[in-house]
Each structure stands twice: as structure tokens, then as C-alpha cells.
Motif scaffolding. Structure first.
Motif, PDB file in Angstrom:
ATOM      1  N   ARG A   1    -161.901  90.259 -13.359  1.00 41.58           N
ATOM      2  CA  ARG A   1    -161.956  89.413 -14.192  1.00 41.58           C
ATOM      3  C   ARG A   1    -161.055  89.645 -15.514  1.00 41.58           C
ATOM      4  NH1 ARG A   1    -167.842  89.855 -14.073  1.00 41.58           N
ATOM      5  NH2 ARG A   1    -167.952  91.010 -15.507  1.00 41.58           N
TER       6      ARG A   1
ATOM      7  N   ALA B   1    -158.500  87.392 -16.721  1.00 40.86           N
ATOM      8  CA  ALA B   1    -158.327  87.082 -18.572  1.00 40.86           C
ATOM      9  C   ALA B   1    -156.268  87.658 -18.581  1.00 40.86           C
ATOM     10  CB  ALA B   1    -158.884  88.068 -19.192  1.00 40.86           C
TER      11      ALA B   1
ATOM     12  N   VAL C   1    -166.376  87.085 -24.490  1.00 39.29           N
ATOM     13  CA  VAL C   1    -166.221  86.259 -22.991  1.00 39.29           C
ATOM     14  C   VAL C   1    -167.747  86.069 -22.473  1.00 39.29           C
ATOM     15  CG1 VAL C   1    -164.750  87.451 -22.182  1.00 39.29           C
ATOM     16  CG2 VAL C   1    -166.335  88.964 -22.552  1.00 39.29           C
TER      17      VAL C   1
ATOM     18  N   LEU D   1    -161.635  80.901 -20.263  1.00 34.36           N
ATOM     19  CA  LEU D   1    -162.064  81.821 -20.291  1.00 34.36           C
ATOM     20  C   LEU D   1    -163.909  81.772 -19.674  1.00 34.36           C
ATOM     21  CD1 LEU D   1    -161.381  85.505 -21.015  1.00 34.36           C
ATOM     22  CD2 LEU D   1    -161.147  84.445 -19.519  1.00 34.36           C
TER      23      LEU D   1
ATOM     24  N   PHE E   1    -166.930  84.180 -13.928  1.00 37.94           N
ATOM     25  CA  PHE E   1    -166.841  85.264 -14.966  1.00 37.94           C
ATOM     26  C   PHE E   1    -168.288  85.308 -15.673  1.00 37.94           C
ATOM     27  CE2 PHE E   1    -163.317  86.780 -17.052  1.00 37.94           C
ATOM     28  CZ  PHE E   1    -163.699  86.958 -17.800  1.00 37.94           C
TER      29      PHE E   1
END
Length: 195
Positions: free
Chosen positions: A19, A23, A149, A189, A195
């Protein structure tokens, strides 16, 4: 950049590592646009305990360069990015993280008490971005905003402004730009199902 960050504890969990690499890749064009807009250096980073780790650095064309580098850590309490990320924690979590320790002073402007840090973090939560006025490096003012996020470790974007009084823009120009960039990355994201 994977080689540099592989050893960092924050990345030991495989899916989290994937992840964060996502990013970084998604942040690069956003950071490039940000640097073009503000003509200053931009960073992407995350929190590891009481330190902030720089995941990516986008340079500007200035001959003056900062000592920050990908994979380098700095004390979170002394940087805008660190404080933006610390603001994601509760006051109780902050006290547990720092205990009674005195905070290291990197410059005469660095916050040196946990009480004062908690006060400033309350202000950061209220306004939505963090600043550091020559707190980690003399003559450098930084602005940072957390990238919300959906899951995983929060990351933040920062802009480092060298010699703000001589810049053509006021502080608000830089804080607005960094907040917009953080929202853009959050949208990118968030649109990824994994995600």
C-alpha cells in the motif's frame, strides 16, 4: 526506492508495504505538480514512533538543497510533517508515545515540552494543516497536511519553504497548496479498491 525503505519496521507487514509503495507511486505526479506550483521542495512521509520517515522527495530548481533524503528520519515534534501525522493520534496516545521525556531541540524554535506539543497539535487538528517555523532547520518554514487514507498507515505531504520572508507568496499560499495536494492524493488512493 523500494530498496531503501525495505528495512523500515513500518513496512514489515507485506500488505502495508504494498500500500505504501502504491502511495509513493501515486504521489509522485502530485508532488511534481505541487513543486511546480510553489517552486519549493515537497516531501511525502509517514510516522514511525516519534520519527517521521521521508518516503519521497521532489526537488525544485533552487541551488539551495535541504538535507532531507528518501529513507531519512527526523524527530516528528520538530517538523510540520511529523506534527501533521501526530495530530492523527489522541492526546492520550501522544502522552503514552512521549511519556515524560524532554523533547530534543534542533533549533532555538523547536518545541521542547510534551505539554506544548499537545497544545499545538490541538491547533493543527482545528485548522487542518501543520507548520514548522525554523523548528528543524534554520531559515526553513514547512507546511504539511495529512492524506486521509481509507486504511493503513497515514501519510502526509509537506512543502519546505526556504527563507519565507523573501518569497513572493504569503504563508497561506503554501498551506493552501499543500492541503489541495493532500486531498488530490487522498482521492487517488481512495479510488483503489485494494486500499
Amino acid at each position: 526506492h523500494n530498496r531503501i525503505v525495505m528495512g523500515v519496521r513500518a513496512f514489515e507487514v507485506g500488505s502495508t508495504f504494498v500500500r505504501q509503495i502504491d502511495a509513493v507511486e501515486m504521489a509522485k505526479p502530485i508532488l511534481r505538480d505541487l513543486v511546480e506550483e510553489v517552486e519549493q521542495i515537497a516531501h511525502l512521509g509517514l510516522l514511525d514512533g516519534t520519527n517521521v520517515i521521508y518516503l519521497w522527495k521532489e526537488e525544485n530548481k533552487s541551488p539551495v538543497q535541504l538535507v532531507s533524503a528518501i529513507g531519512r528520519t527526523l524527530s516528528a515534534h520538530a517538523t510540520a510533517m511529523g506534527k501533521a501525522l501526530l495530530a492523527e493520534l489522541s492526546d492520550e496516545e501522544l502522552r503514552k508515545l512521549y511519556g515524560q521525556t524532554e523533547l530534543e531541540r534542533l533549533t532555538p524554535s523547536t518545541i521542547d515540552s510534551v505539554g506544548r506539543l499537545i497544545e499545538e497539535i490541538a491547533e493543527i487538528r482545528a485548522r487542518g494543516f501543520a507548520t514548522d517555523y525554523e523548528e528543524s532547520t534554520p531559515q526553513v518554514v514547512c507546511f504539511s497536511s495529512v492524506v486521509p487514507v481509507p486504511a493503513g498507515i497515514p501519510v502526509a505531504i509537506s512543502v519546505s519553504v526556504i527563507n519565507l520572508p523573501s518569497c513572493p507568496h504569503p504563508a497561506e499560499f503554501y498551506s493552501d497548496a499543500v492541503c489541495r495536494a493532500a486531498r488530490r492524493l487522498s482521492e487517488r488512493l481512495g479510488s483503489k479498491a485494494k486500499f
